[in-house]
Design an enzyme around this catalytic site. Sequence first.
Site, short mmCIF file in Angstrom:
data_model
loop_
_atom_site.label_atom_id
_atom_site.label_comp_id
_atom_site.label_asym_id
_atom_site.label_seq_id
_atom_site.Cartn_x
_atom_site.Cartn_y
_atom_site.Cartn_z
N ALA A 65 -41.27 -8.07 10.70
CA ALA A 65 -41.23 -9.48 11.41
C ALA A 65 -40.05 -10.13 11.17
O ALA A 65 -39.48 -9.72 10.18
CB ALA A 65 -42.49 -10.19 10.86
N GLU A 132 -42.92 -5.84 2.33
CA GLU A 132 -43.12 -7.34 2.41
C GLU A 132 -43.32 -7.96 0.76
O GLU A 132 -42.95 -8.97 0.66
CB GLU A 132 -44.60 -7.59 2.94
CG GLU A 132 -44.53 -7.49 4.27
CD GLU A 132 -45.27 -5.88 4.79
OE1 GLU A 132 -45.11 -5.07 4.09
OE2 GLU A 132 -45.67 -5.88 6.03
N1 CO8 Z 1 -35.93 -10.35 10.11
C1 CO8 Z 1 -34.76 -10.85 10.75
N2 CO8 Z 1 -33.65 -10.35 10.80
C2 CO8 Z 1 -33.46 -9.01 10.51
C3 CO8 Z 1 -34.84 -8.21 9.95
C4 CO8 Z 1 -35.90 -8.96 9.85
N3 CO8 Z 1 -37.11 -8.39 9.48
N4 CO8 Z 1 -34.25 -6.96 9.63
C5 CO8 Z 1 -32.62 -7.12 9.79
N5 CO8 Z 1 -32.61 -8.05 10.41
C6 CO8 Z 1 -31.24 -8.48 10.64
C7 CO8 Z 1 -30.40 -8.79 9.70
O1 CO8 Z 1 -30.47 -10.15 9.00
C8 CO8 Z 1 -28.91 -8.68 10.14
O2 CO8 Z 1 -28.59 -9.80 10.92
P1 CO8 Z 1 -26.94 -10.68 10.63
O3 CO8 Z 1 -25.99 -9.62 10.98
O4 CO8 Z 1 -27.08 -12.01 11.62
O5 CO8 Z 1 -27.20 -10.57 9.06
C9 CO8 Z 1 -29.08 -7.61 11.16
O6 CO8 Z 1 -30.39 -7.38 11.30
C10 CO8 Z 1 -28.74 -6.15 10.52
O7 CO8 Z 1 -29.20 -5.99 9.25
P2 CO8 Z 1 -28.56 -5.50 8.04
O8 CO8 Z 1 -27.02 -5.98 8.12
O9 CO8 Z 1 -29.56 -5.90 6.92
O10 CO8 Z 1 -28.46 -3.94 8.34
P3 CO8 Z 1 -28.39 -2.73 7.09
O11 CO8 Z 1 -28.30 -1.68 7.80
O12 CO8 Z 1 -27.69 -3.19 5.99
O13 CO8 Z 1 -30.00 -2.78 6.43
C11 CO8 Z 1 -32.54 -2.98 6.65
C12 CO8 Z 1 -31.14 -2.59 7.34
C13 CO8 Z 1 -32.76 -2.06 5.43
C14 CO8 Z 1 -33.53 -2.72 7.61
C15 CO8 Z 1 -32.56 -4.31 6.09
O14 CO8 Z 1 -32.04 -5.06 7.46
C16 CO8 Z 1 -33.73 -4.77 5.97
O15 CO8 Z 1 -34.11 -4.70 4.67
N6 CO8 Z 1 -34.35 -5.68 6.67
C17 CO8 Z 1 -35.56 -6.28 6.30
C18 CO8 Z 1 -36.89 -5.23 6.19
C19 CO8 Z 1 -38.14 -5.96 5.99
O16 CO8 Z 1 -38.23 -6.87 4.66
N7 CO8 Z 1 -39.01 -6.06 6.58
C20 CO8 Z 1 -40.44 -6.64 6.39
C21 CO8 Z 1 -40.41 -8.20 7.06
S1 CO8 Z 1 -42.00 -8.94 6.50
C22 CO8 Z 1 -42.99 -8.32 7.84
O17 CO8 Z 1 -42.83 -7.50 8.70
C23 CO8 Z 1 -44.65 -9.00 7.81
C24 CO8 Z 1 -45.24 -8.44 8.79
C25 CO8 Z 1 -46.05 -9.48 9.01
C26 CO8 Z 1 -46.93 -9.27 10.45
C27 CO8 Z 1 -47.56 -10.31 11.15
C28 CO8 Z 1 -48.57 -11.06 10.45
C29 CO8 Z 1 -49.96 -11.31 11.20
#
Ligand code: CO8
Length: 258
Positions: A65, A132
């Site tokens: 998300a 999460e």
């Molecule tokens: N949300 C928003 N932006 C994101 C997300 C995300 N989940 N994941 C990546 N991005 C963005 C980054 O902020 C970045 O943007 P910017 O260049 O503007 O800073 C761009 O994507 C590229 O990401 P990274 O630079 O971080 O890329 P990396 O290759 O270094 O890392 C990862 C990739 C490991 C995937 C890393 O981006 C990461 O850890 N992302 C977050 C993963 C995460 O925590 N996901 C869980 C989110 S919570 C959730 O999903 C709850 C679900 C509930 C559902 C609904 C409820 C009913």
Amino acid sequence: MAYETLIVEVEDYVATIRLNRPDALNALNARLMSELAQAVTEADRNDTVRCIVLTGSEKAFAAGADVKEMAELSYVDVFQADFFAQDADTIARARKPIIAAVAGYALGGGCELAMICDFIIAADNAKFGQPEINLGIVAGMGGSQRLTRFVGKAKAMDMHLTGRFMDAAEAERCGLVSRVVPLKSLMEEAMKAAQKVAEKSKVTAMAVKESVNRAFETTLREGLLYERRMFHAMFATEDQKEGMAAFLEKRQPQFRDR
Ligand code: CO8
């Protein structure tokens, strides 16, 4: 219909829905979820569609998300909006089979979205996770329930409590994905699988989907009864007559979805 966060194509009876927020690794925001629910509903209603393939990019199916959208929300905000719940339910209630073709990250809501689909074909670079806990929240779109049913308590607890990612090989070993293919052939393999589904009777495929999904929603006794009744019901279809006649006459069946 044109979407801002999706690319949708219908060809040879298969609707391919590609998540398309490359700058955010396909993070699921409200717009994307609402468009996705709409696209799945349209494909489900479209008579020329017999199977749906849901995919992302080579780097990310969906990285969860959208944290930027969620960060400032209050309890009342998420409770009132019932954040993503309706859209997720709409996708889960689709009656036609949905195959998730997953490359790269399928994290949090991304992993949950893949699990809402009927089966997952993973590229060898796929990474699944429910991280999460690192954000101070728990899964909210089925991760604690579906993942636990699919891979068992030990793996599910490990994934949810440590937030670690599972690679494609481990995901296949523990039954989260049905097959792993090289990244370069992911879409070709997903389309081949979708074509296999598409050549069956649409009615039978829908009945298969309903029957298998029952296994996750009821007791064994009730599920077996449901399956048996569904089996009986198939004998009311013309496609049962055609399928069996074709077998006996040693020819390909011509199903008419009747
Ligand atoms: N949300 C928003 N932006 C994101 C997300 C995300 N989940 N994941 C990546 N991005 C963005 C980054 O902020 C970045 O943007 P910017 O260049 O503007 O800073 C761009 O994507 C590229 O990401 P990274 O630079 O971080 O890329 P990396 O290759 O270094 O890392 C990862 C990739 C490991 C995937 C890393 O981006 C990461 O850890 N992302 C977050 C993963 C995460 O925590 N996901 C869980 C989110 S919570 C959730 O999903 C709850 C679900 C509930 C559902 C609904 C409820 C009913």
